[in-house]
Design an enzyme around this catalytic site. Structure first.
Site, short mmCIF file in Angstrom:
data_model
loop_
_atom_site.label_atom_id
_atom_site.label_comp_id
_atom_site.label_asym_id
_atom_site.label_seq_id
_atom_site.Cartn_x
_atom_site.Cartn_y
_atom_site.Cartn_z
N GLU A 124 53.93 67.16 53.18
CA GLU A 124 54.77 67.75 54.23
C GLU A 124 56.20 67.23 54.03
OE1 GLU A 124 53.63 67.01 58.31
OE2 GLU A 124 55.03 68.50 59.04
N ALA A 265 52.82 58.36 59.49
CA ALA A 265 51.53 58.73 58.90
C ALA A 265 51.50 60.24 58.70
CB ALA A 265 50.40 58.31 59.82
N ASN A 268 46.97 64.96 56.70
CA ASN A 268 46.27 65.75 55.68
C ASN A 268 44.80 65.96 56.06
OD1 ASN A 268 48.62 65.17 53.95
ND2 ASN A 268 47.73 63.13 53.92
N GLU A 301 47.57 61.59 64.52
CA GLU A 301 47.15 62.25 63.27
C GLU A 301 45.78 62.90 63.44
OE1 GLU A 301 49.61 62.48 61.44
OE2 GLU A 301 50.75 60.79 62.25
N HIS A 304 46.02 66.18 65.27
CA HIS A 304 46.57 67.27 64.45
C HIS A 304 45.45 68.10 63.82
CE1 HIS A 304 50.88 67.22 64.34
NE2 HIS A 304 51.01 66.01 63.83
N GLU A 323 54.02 69.63 66.48
CA GLU A 323 54.45 68.26 66.76
C GLU A 323 54.63 67.99 68.26
OE1 GLU A 323 53.91 66.16 64.75
OE2 GLU A 323 54.05 67.10 62.78
#
Ligand code: 0A1
Ligand code: ZN
Length: 858
Positions: A124, A265, A268, A301, A304, A323
């Site tokens: 990213e 962080a 992924n 994370e 996400h 975000e």
């Protein structure tokens, strides 16, 4: 060479990619200096029959290219420094490219790079194009498989997204592993790690009874320090099931900690990669603030996975879609794990310090901007923190239940898609039957709205009238603003508590509300923007007596804390401008009483002792004089310590809670202890040095040790040198702890201190944590020294930036944002800051840094 500002990318230029990438098969032959990457892309045309195939690619050495097994002639490939174009391609075909890259030379930490002798990736926003040729944009989602080979002894563990498949040995001491990710994803979520790690393992059983294998990969010898991160991960997984009904969707979840990382962080798919500062913690090496940050970043994370990965952004203008929403989710997780009011206050402190400052300067931009120069520079407090505030307002307007219905619909309708803010709001409009078009202005209008409140009270009729006016100041490129839809929780308060509570929706420029109070009523206090409902600045004229009454009578904890802040801000201003030479005794007494009254909630009491930072004061009155503000702030701290010294003696005489637990209860007690240590350090008392050294030596955990060390670092004398030398001796082999050693000195010293730290053998330009522990701690937390009127602070930071930018543009650009307040400074600092920015503008900066400098100069 003069650096030109980069050409902007425009939201209005969006057009869908004319091909679908149905499958991506990647093969990596991993070698630090020359890694071979083969990509097999199964491609199908979905758009214009004549559209060429355009792939992004940067710093790639193309070895071969074939279409359906046939080599593509050189003259059919248009190769540039930013990618390749094939003018004529079939409608359905397989493209195979082979490229060579050099991970060991990759100091930008974007793409495939080495950290601590291991391979890792950061894709990213646009790092995947540094790995292979690909449409590196978030709306191209595909299924990925990865096969990698590496030396078995040096890199025994091979990880990528998804779930592990076949693995085994090949020739020459090498081995291979295959990973398959069943979920479609954009390239920015691709990840690969290879190396030798210690692994902390656990399992989680999901709400539908599936067992997930969890593993955190860390440096050799660090496994025990991953326990808190693992605990945070399991609590996050449970919370997302209970609060949003979201279950994890793969059989394994891996985290890898790396020492060299540009941000906190990265989410992924199935393989989160973390800055090791946000994984590793134990009581001896980490502070409570570190534990708290780990808990929230691990959660962020993980969350996400649904808000970002399963449903991603159509383009980078929609970054706040993932975000802002995910920050909102992690803030609520932390509030549920700890104290909701304390969490809210901390979130607002951060918002005001970073986002309000951004909104008030030349780098101001809307939450969803119309254009950007360099995508890395869009990872801002505005996109993250203001983006989260907007979701908070949405939820307050809808109520808990309707908000959840809207989220359920969003997950259901858009799973597997790359979408926009409009798609998100359509879900809430549908479930609530409300129109959010005016509310959407929060996404397109930059600047922090100012609400002016006036009240009149008629003792005869007992009518109170409250008028609210809104105005958003002009920001770069947006001279005229429209009225926003602003929800605000309000209340009328008397000695007995709340007389009335309601939510006001301010839609127009002005609104007046009147209330007729019952016979015998006294004038009530008006409580506005309770719990900081909306991210606005409130302006109201309250007498000192009313302000003191607010502190005593407020029923909303956020506003009670904020009443103290407002009072104290005025006092700092008065002291810094010379209209007052000594702090007002009655005021200091009132604050001290409030602090002691809150002793049963020590985390809250600790927040009451906190005086606004110098940077926060910049917004109060301009031009801002950081040196005078800092002196005034210290004076007030000293006076407060004067009132609290007996209380502080009692609290600090007790021993710190043992055995150490990072949870909210103990952390609250330690927060009050460290707050009092800070005040002691600012007290100016002769015995402070010796007392701090005593506290430093006796401290049973890093939280208190560091508080004492920071206090000492700001003093002169032997005690300071003793503690700093001792700390360095103890921790010189632990880089994360040494970052703290660098940080306390940079956060309290002057330009000369910074020069010494830069010359230290452990200062390392290739390690962003270390560079930030010196340059960012100085330029962003030690404002009176950074903005010194002789320009010495700027010069020393300029030197670091020029070097850092060559190594790592994202790092250079981030440090440059420290200059964002230059226009509102007192004339000497302002002139020096401008001269420095002009020198930087004339230097050969990276595209990222040139973007910041040109916007800062405006
Ligand atoms: N998505 C990550 C933030 C992030 C962004 C860019 C990065 O590298 C350039 C790394 C991380 C998050 O929100 O945590
Ligand atoms: Zn994020």
């Amino acid at each position: 060479m003069r650096t030109e500002a980069p050409v902007a990318v425009q939201l209005s230029d969006y057009s869908p990619y004319p091909f679908e990438i149905e499958q991506v098969d990647l093969r990596f032959d991993l070698h630090p200096d020359a890694t071979l990457v083969r990509a097999d892309l199964k491609i199908r045309r979905t758009g214009d029959a004549n559209a060429p195939l355009e792939l992004d690619g940067e710093a790639l050495n193309l070895k071969s290219i074939t279409i359906d097994g046939k080599s593509v002639p050189d003259d059919a490939v248009e190769l540039t420094s930013s990618g390749l174009t094939l003018a004529n391609v079939p409608d359905d075909f397989t493209l195979v490219t082979e490229v060579e890259i050099a991970p060991s030379q990759n100091t930008a930490l974007s793409g495939l790079y080495m950290s601590g002798g291991r391979f890792c990736t950061q894709c990213e926003a646009i790092g995947f194009r540094r790995i292979t040729f690909y449409p590196d944009r978030p709306d191209v989602m595909s299924r990925f498989t990865v096969r990698m080979t590496a030396d078995k002894e040096t890199y025994p563990i091979l990880l990528a997204n998804g779930t592990p498949g076949e693995a085994g040995n090949v020739d020459d001491g090498r081995h291979f592993a295959v990973w398959d990710d069943p979920h479609k994803k954009p390239a920015y979520l691709f990840a690969l790690c290879a190396g030798d790690y210690d692994v902390y393992r656990d399992q989680f059983t999901t709400m539908s009874g599936k067992t997930i294998d969890l593993a955190i990969h860390v440096d050799k010898g660090d496994a025990d320090r991953a326990a808190w991160a693992m605990d945070s991960l399991k609590r996050s997984m449970k919370w997302d099931e209970e609060t949003y009904g979201r279950e994890y969707d793969l059989g394994v979840f891996n985290i890898v900690a790396v020492r060299d990382f540009n941000f906190g962080a990265m989410e992924n798919k199935g393989l989160n990669i973390f800055n090791s500062a946000y994984v590793l913690a134990d009581e001896d090496t980490a502070t409570d603030a570190d534990f708290e940050a780990i808990e929230s970043i691990v959660a962020h994370e993980y969350f996400h996975n649904w808000t970002g990965n399963r449903i991603t952004c159509r383009d980078w203008f929609q970054l706040c879609l993932k975000e802002g929403l995910t920050v909102f989710r992690d803030q609520n997780f932390s509030a549920d794990m700890r104290s909701r009011p304390v969490q809210r206050i901390k979130d607002v402190i951060r918002l005001r310090a970073r986002q309000f400052a951004e909104d008030a300067g030349p780098l101001a931009h809307s939450v969803r901007p119309e254009a950007y120069g360099a995508i890395d520079n869009l990872y801002t407090a505005t996109v993250y923190e203001k983006g989260a505030e907007i979701i908070g307002m949405l939820r307050r307007m809808l109520g808990e239940e309707t908000y959840r219905k809207g989220m359920d619909l969003y997950f259901d309708r858009h799973d597997g898609q790359a979408v926009t803010i409009e798609d998100f709001y359509a879900c809430f409009e549908e479930v609530s039957e409300q129109d959010f078009s005016q509310f959407a202005l929060w996404y397109s209008q930059a600047g922090t709205p100012e609400i002016t409140m006036e009240e009149t009270w008629d003792p005869e009729t007992r009518e109170i009238a409250v008028t609210l006016k809104q105005k958003t100041p002009a920001t770069p490129g947006q001279p005229v603003k429209k009225p926003l839809l602003i929800p605000m929780e309000m209340a009328l308060i008397d000695d007995e508590g709340n007389m009335a509570e309601w939510i006001t929706l301010l839609e127009d420029e002005e609104l007046t509300m009147t209330f007729d109070l019952p016979e015998g009523s006294e004038r009530p206090l008006v409580s506005i923007n309770r719990d900081f409902t909306a991210p606005v600045r409130i302006k109201r004229d309250l007498s000192r007596d009313d302000q003191l009454a607010m502190i005593r009578l407020e029923t909303d904890p956020f506003n009670q804390w904020d009443s103290v802040q407002s009072l104290v801000k005025e006092e700092i201003l008065a002291l810094s401008e010379g209209s007052q030479t000594e702090p007002d005794d009655a005021l200091v007494e009132a604050v001290a009483v409030a602090i002691q009254g809150a002793v049963d909630d020590p985390a809250f009491a600790a927040l009451l002792t906190r005086l606004p930072d110098v940077g926060e004061m910049f917004l109060e009155r301009q031009p801002a004089d950081p040196v005078a503000l800092n002196t005034a702030r210290k004076k007030l701290q000293a006076a407060l310590f004067g009132k609290l010294s007996g209380f502080a003696d009692d609290i600090l005489a007790k021993s710190s809670p043992e055995p150490y637990d990072p949870g909210a209860e103990q952390a609250g007690e330690r927060a009050l202890r460290t707050a009092l240590i800070n005040l002691l350090a600012a007290s100016g008392r002769e015995e402070a040095g010796e007392r701090l050294l005593g506290l430093y030596e006796a401290a049973p955990n890093m939280t208190e040790k560091l508080a004492a060390l920071r206090g000492l670092a700001g003093l002169d004398g032997k005690a300071r040198d003793t503690a700093l030398t001792d700390f360095e001796q103890d921790w010189k082999s632990n880089p994360l702890v040494m970052d703290k050693w660098f940080g306390v000195q940079a956060g309290t010293g002057d330009a000369e201190t910074i020069s010494k730290l830069v010359a230290h053998p452990d200062f390392d330009l290739r390690n962003p944590n270390r560079v930030r522990s010196v340059a960012a701690a100085f330029a962003m937390q030690n404002l009176s020294a950074f903005h010194a009127p002789d320009g010495a602070g700027y010069k020393v930071v300029e030197d670091i930036i020029l070097k850092a930018d060559k190594v790592n543009p994202a790092l250079g650009a981030r440090l440059l944002t420290a200059f964002e307040q230059w226009r509102i400074l007192e004339p000497k600092a302002k002139a020096e800051a401008e001269a420095c920015l002009r020198r930087l503008q004339a230097a050969d900066l990276s595209k990222n840094s040139a973007d910041i400098v040109s916007r800062a100069l405006g």
